[in-house]
Design an enzyme around this catalytic site. Structure first.
Site, short mmCIF file in Angstrom:
data_model
loop_
_atom_site.label_atom_id
_atom_site.label_comp_id
_atom_site.label_asym_id
_atom_site.label_seq_id
_atom_site.Cartn_x
_atom_site.Cartn_y
_atom_site.Cartn_z
N GLU A 100 -18.11 -42.38 -2.79
CA GLU A 100 -17.96 -42.04 -4.22
C GLU A 100 -19.30 -41.70 -4.89
O GLU A 100 -19.33 -41.08 -5.94
CB GLU A 100 -17.34 -43.22 -4.96
CG GLU A 100 -15.94 -43.55 -4.49
CD GLU A 100 -14.87 -42.78 -5.23
OE1 GLU A 100 -15.23 -41.98 -6.10
OE2 GLU A 100 -13.70 -43.00 -4.93
N GLN A 150 -3.88 -49.68 2.96
CA GLN A 150 -5.01 -50.23 3.72
C GLN A 150 -4.62 -51.58 4.32
O GLN A 150 -4.33 -52.52 3.58
CB GLN A 150 -6.21 -50.41 2.78
CG GLN A 150 -7.44 -50.94 3.47
CD GLN A 150 -8.59 -51.13 2.50
OE1 GLN A 150 -8.49 -51.93 1.56
NE2 GLN A 150 -9.67 -50.41 2.69
C1 LIG Z 1 -5.54 -55.96 -6.69
C2 LIG Z 1 -5.91 -56.17 -5.25
C3 LIG Z 1 -5.60 -55.20 -4.32
C4 LIG Z 1 -5.91 -55.39 -2.97
N1 LIG Z 1 -5.54 -54.42 -2.09
C5 LIG Z 1 -5.78 -54.61 -0.77
C6 LIG Z 1 -5.35 -53.64 0.17
O1 LIG Z 1 -4.71 -52.65 -0.18
N2 LIG Z 1 -5.61 -53.86 1.47
C7 LIG Z 1 -6.30 -54.95 1.90
O2 LIG Z 1 -6.55 -55.06 3.09
N3 LIG Z 1 -6.72 -55.90 1.03
C8 LIG Z 1 -6.46 -55.75 -0.30
N4 LIG Z 1 -6.86 -56.73 -1.21
C9 LIG Z 1 -7.46 -57.95 -0.69
C10 LIG Z 1 -8.91 -58.15 -1.06
O3 LIG Z 1 -9.73 -57.30 -0.34
C11 LIG Z 1 -9.22 -59.63 -0.80
O4 LIG Z 1 -8.43 -60.39 -1.67
C12 LIG Z 1 -10.66 -59.97 -1.00
O5 LIG Z 1 -11.47 -59.35 -0.05
C13 LIG Z 1 -10.89 -61.49 -0.97
O6 LIG Z 1 -10.32 -62.08 0.15
P1 LIG Z 1 -9.37 -63.38 -0.01
O7 LIG Z 1 -8.31 -63.02 -0.99
O8 LIG Z 1 -8.97 -63.80 1.33
O9 LIG Z 1 -10.26 -64.47 -0.66
P2 LIG Z 1 -11.34 -65.39 0.10
O10 LIG Z 1 -12.23 -64.56 0.92
O11 LIG Z 1 -10.64 -66.51 0.75
O12 LIG Z 1 -12.14 -65.93 -1.14
C14 LIG Z 1 -11.70 -67.00 -1.98
C15 LIG Z 1 -12.80 -67.31 -2.94
O13 LIG Z 1 -13.95 -67.73 -2.21
C16 LIG Z 1 -15.06 -66.92 -2.50
N5 LIG Z 1 -15.88 -66.72 -1.31
C17 LIG Z 1 -15.50 -66.35 -0.08
N6 LIG Z 1 -16.55 -66.21 0.73
C18 LIG Z 1 -17.64 -66.49 0.00
C19 LIG Z 1 -19.03 -66.49 0.25
N7 LIG Z 1 -19.55 -66.17 1.44
N8 LIG Z 1 -19.84 -66.81 -0.76
C20 LIG Z 1 -19.34 -67.13 -1.98
N9 LIG Z 1 -18.06 -67.14 -2.28
C21 LIG Z 1 -17.21 -66.81 -1.30
C22 LIG Z 1 -14.47 -65.61 -2.97
O14 LIG Z 1 -15.37 -64.88 -3.78
C23 LIG Z 1 -13.25 -66.07 -3.74
O15 LIG Z 1 -13.60 -66.44 -5.03
C24 LIG Z 1 -6.55 -56.57 -2.55
C25 LIG Z 1 -6.85 -57.56 -3.49
C26 LIG Z 1 -6.52 -57.39 -4.82
C27 LIG Z 1 -6.82 -58.46 -5.81
#
Ligand SMILES: Cc1cc2nc3c(=O)[nH]c(=O)nc-3n(C[C@H](O)[C@H](O)[C@H](O)COP(=O)(O)OP(=O)(O)OC[C@H]3O[C@@H](n4cnc5c(N)ncnc54)[C@H](O)[C@@H]3O)c2cc1C
Lengths: 342, 389
Positions: free
Chosen positions: B243, B125
């Protein structure tokens, strides 16, 4: 496998909610606060006429013949409405009388005779013959009435008149009445062992149901306030410090509801892990309601600290219900000793 | 209300259990990524050959289309038999595949879906970007139309199994001048296309499946666009409810099995003061609470599945399951470290207790992947309780 409500259950929910709203609104707690009794006689008779006290009793024993899963829906409304009066112990008391073979007493309780409940102290004992000994507390018991004492293996009804030193004491919850008393081998008027009818298991489930109602009520109260209270020109609910605790309340309410109906159906179906689920229901619903109600006080701000606002009434009732049937500490111990669930 | 399964369902459970016991892979799942891919695909093929691939997929697309209760039974038995995690097969079976079913052309469906079911391909993805995580719609990977091709340049990150994937469901920006949700396109990307580089990122527990993926003028046929140019947001959201409440069943059964194993360990092991670990009253209480909370989570799954069996439009309740599953997963595996005591210090690669250390480390992802717990709380508050944004 189906845990959705039946049309009969939907009917129980809407009719009991309407009855409580009309006849026993939360305002009754404050109205009756200075009275010795917290019971509204007319409403109590009305509930008896509706069959509430024998809803889950088999027809052969003079009851309506519904299941515990149906009673759960009634008690969830009783909890939500913070209805005053010994509903839980009267329903269980009617069962003790009925299963002990005292049909007349069961009928009397079904018709509106009230039964309060014993809160055992650390040295309270229900003997092998069902006799009650030791210092204890009485919840919603009347001096000339009956008290239900419950242990995991048996349940008994005793006369409050057979106890000594009965004295009213103030209770943390203004919606219930507490008394202190002493028992010296009080002989039960009715006794049932858990293998005949598991009163404590049913008690756990119905206490859980009331706690679920409380959890749902505070969730709704908090959500409304979060939408309607403005500070800094915005509803306070836009702030995640308010929004997220509300979301957690919604999750806890769902979890508590799911586990209490699961436990009720497990009991109705005679599953061997019914105790496991009943204790889990009581433990989780009590913890969840306690956290949610406390968060509600915070979300209400200064108003939440007043006697006039309802928030504290939910906190206090949740606390009282959590103390029933051993309280969390002993329930955790029992749960850990049970074999794993299916 | 009833908890009893029909005799047909019970027969089904027996059949499934027997098959799983006879066919569970004997070898340990390798940690090395390429070997892990082969292991996972072989396991998928085995299920396919026995008619067990795509249990929730419509028959039209080669699935079993089992009723929800039987899917529940399948996942319960799957977890009890400790069968391999869905990991490398997840995107194909549970996200990209279902998306193709509802939005792609018959040709794409005929080409891709059988390969997924037969275990011939791994999908990944490509949604998240360095600057677009929770705010996914702000993604910037650019795609320009050039004749009958899209030319893609940019970067994705956290792409699970990216280094060993054959295909990717890729979100790109095709219009920078409209509100952010309206300029996104969902496209099938062949991971062997020239200009793609997938660099592995080592994870918290030493895993190799994460990657950042770079796109340098990658040419993708326009015919790989699914749902139309600039319609990608709605395509990406179209499978959210696929799901129907079963998504966390495996995780829950694992949680409950784990709690039971931890209780056994606490009874049989001796702590540093020479007494059984379970004699630590605070720890014993946490274990008992975990039992009760896991029971409630399982009951909620049963309740949701019961409700979803009666509707085609599952509500936002799925977010509640995800949130609680994440909280509890973290709590239970943290508890595992408490039961292990000082043994949890051992290097995960050396000790038998490594399983628990691994689970603990992995548990950190449960509240991040697939939408963080903070975002789930926003969804619940706004869509279930109607709180303002
Ligand atoms: C094991 C794993 C597998 C994954 N696999 C994939 C994959 O295959 N493909 C893919 O595309 N992505 C994948 N991801 C990515 C995942 O979807 C993102 O890490 C996730 O959506 C969070 O985005 P970010 O890491 O940029 O964190 P951010 O969005 O930058 O968030 C950082 C922190 O800020 C908080 N935050 C952000 N916005 C808000 C808000 N509006 N209100 C309150 N808090 C907020 C978050 O909750 C988090 O604690 C994977 C992640 C993990 C951990």
């Amino acid at each position: 496998m189906d845990l959705t409500t039946s049309p009969e259950q939907d009917e129980i929910i809407s009719s009991s909610a309407a009855f409580l709203r009309d006849r026993l609104p939360i305002t009754r707690i404050r109205a009756l606060f200075d009275e010795p009794s917290n019971v509204d006689d007319a409403a109590w008779s009305g509930a008896a006429e509706l069959g509430w006290f024998v809803l889950g009793l088999p027809e052969a024993l003079g009851g309506v013949g519904f299941g515990l899963a149906d009673e759960v829906h009634l008690f969830r409304e009783i909890g939500r409405g913070l209805a005053t009066g010994p509903f839980l112990s009267s329903v269980l008391g009617a069962r003790v009388a009925a299963f002990a073979g005292d049909a007349a007493l069961a009928e009397a309780i079904g018709g509106g005779q009230r039964v309060g409940i014993v809160i055992p102290g650390s040295s309270t004992l229900i003997g092998a013959d069902g006799s009650l000994t030791g210092p204890l507390q009485l919840l919603d018991c009347e001096p000339d009435g009956l008290a239900l004492a419950v242990a995991p293996d048996q349940a008994v009804l005793v006369r409050v008149a057979d106890l000594t030193g009965v004295a009213a004491v103030p209770c943390i919850d203004p919606g219930v009445r507490l008394r202190r008393a002493e028992a010296a081998g009080a002989v039960p008027v009715a006794r049932v062992t858990a293998d005949v009818d598991p009163i404590q298991r049913r008690g756990h489930v119905l206490a859980a149901a009331m706690l679920v109602g409380i959890n749902e009520a505070v969730r709704d109260l908090s959500a409304e306030h979060a939408k309607n209270r403005f500070q800094f020109d915005k509803p306070i609910g836009v702030n995640q410090a308010i929004k997220h605790p509300c979301a957690d309340m919604a999750v806890r309410a769902q979890l508590g509801y799911a586990q209490s109906i699961f436990a009720a159906v497990a009991t109705d179906e005679g599953r061997d892990d019914a105790d496991y689920h009943a204790i889990s229901a009581h433990l989780t619903a009590a913890e969840y309601a306690d956290i949610s109600a406390a968060a509600t006080v915070q979300i209400m701000g200064g108003m939440g600290f007043t006697f006039e606002h309802d928030a504290h009434l939910y906190c206090k009732r949740a606390f009282v219900l959590g103390q029933l049937f051993g309280g969390a500490s002993s329930q955790l111990g029992r749960l850990l000793d049970l074999p794993s669930a299916r | 209300m009833d908890l009893a399964f029909s005799s047909e369902d019970n027969d089904f459970r027996d059949e499934v259990r027997t098959w799983m016991n006879e066919n569970a892979p004997r070898d340990r799942r390798p940690r090395e990524l390429v070997a892990m891919r082969e292991f996972d695909l072989a396991w998928q093929r085995r299920q396919y050959d026995a008619g067990w691939a795509g249990i929730g997929w419509p028959e039209q697309f080669g699935g079993r289309e089992l009723p929800l209760t039987q899917q529940l039974i399948w996942y319960e038995e799957y977890a009890r038999t400790s069968l391999p995690p869905i990991d490398a097969r997840f995107v194909g079976l549970a996200h990209a595949g279902p998306t193709l079913m509802v939005r792609a052309t018959a040709e794409h469906q005929a080409f891709h879906l059988p390969k997924i079911l037969r275990g011939e391909v791994v999908w990944c993805q490509g949604f998240s970007e360095p600057e677009a995580g929770s705010d996914l719609a702000s993604l910037k990977t650019r795609a320009v139309v050039d004749g009958d091709h899209l030319v893609v340049t940019g970067q994705k990150i956290w792409t699970s199994f990216g280094p060993v994937a054959d295909y990717q469901e890729l979100l790109v920006r095709t219009d920078f001048d409209v509100p952010k949700h309206k300029g996104i396109t969902w496209v099938i990307c062949d991971m062997k296309s020239p200009g793609i580089e997938a660099r592995p990122i080592k994870t918290i527990e030493g895993g190799q499946e994460f990657a950042e993926v770079f796109y340098d003028e990658v040419r993708i046929p326009m015919s790989n666009v699914v749902g139309g140019v600039n319609n990608g947001w709605s395509v990406a959201m179209s499978t959210l409810s696929f799901e129907r409440g079963t998504a966390f069943t495996v995780s829950q059964v694992q949680l409950s099995t784990s709690v039971e194993r931890l209780i056994e360990m606490a009874k049989s092991r001796t702590s540093i003061n020479g007494r059984p670990v379970i004699d630590d009253e605070a720890l014993a209480k946490k274990l008992a609470r975990a039992r009760a909370d896991v029971a409630a989570l399982r009951s909620l799954t049963y309740l949701n599945i019961s409700r979803n069996a009666r509707t085609d439009q599952p509500g936002p309740e799925g977010s509640m399951l995800k949130l609680q599953d994440a909280d509890l997963t973290k709590r239970v595996y943290k508890l595992a470290l408490e039961v292990l005591g000082t043994r949890s210090l051992a290097n995960p690669e050396e000790e038998d207790d490594s399983y628990w250390v691994d689970r603990h480390l992995l548990s950190y992802s449960s509240s991040i992947g697939g939408g963080t717990s903070e975002i789930q709380r926003n969804i619940i508050a706004e869509r279930v309780l109607g709180l303002p944004r």
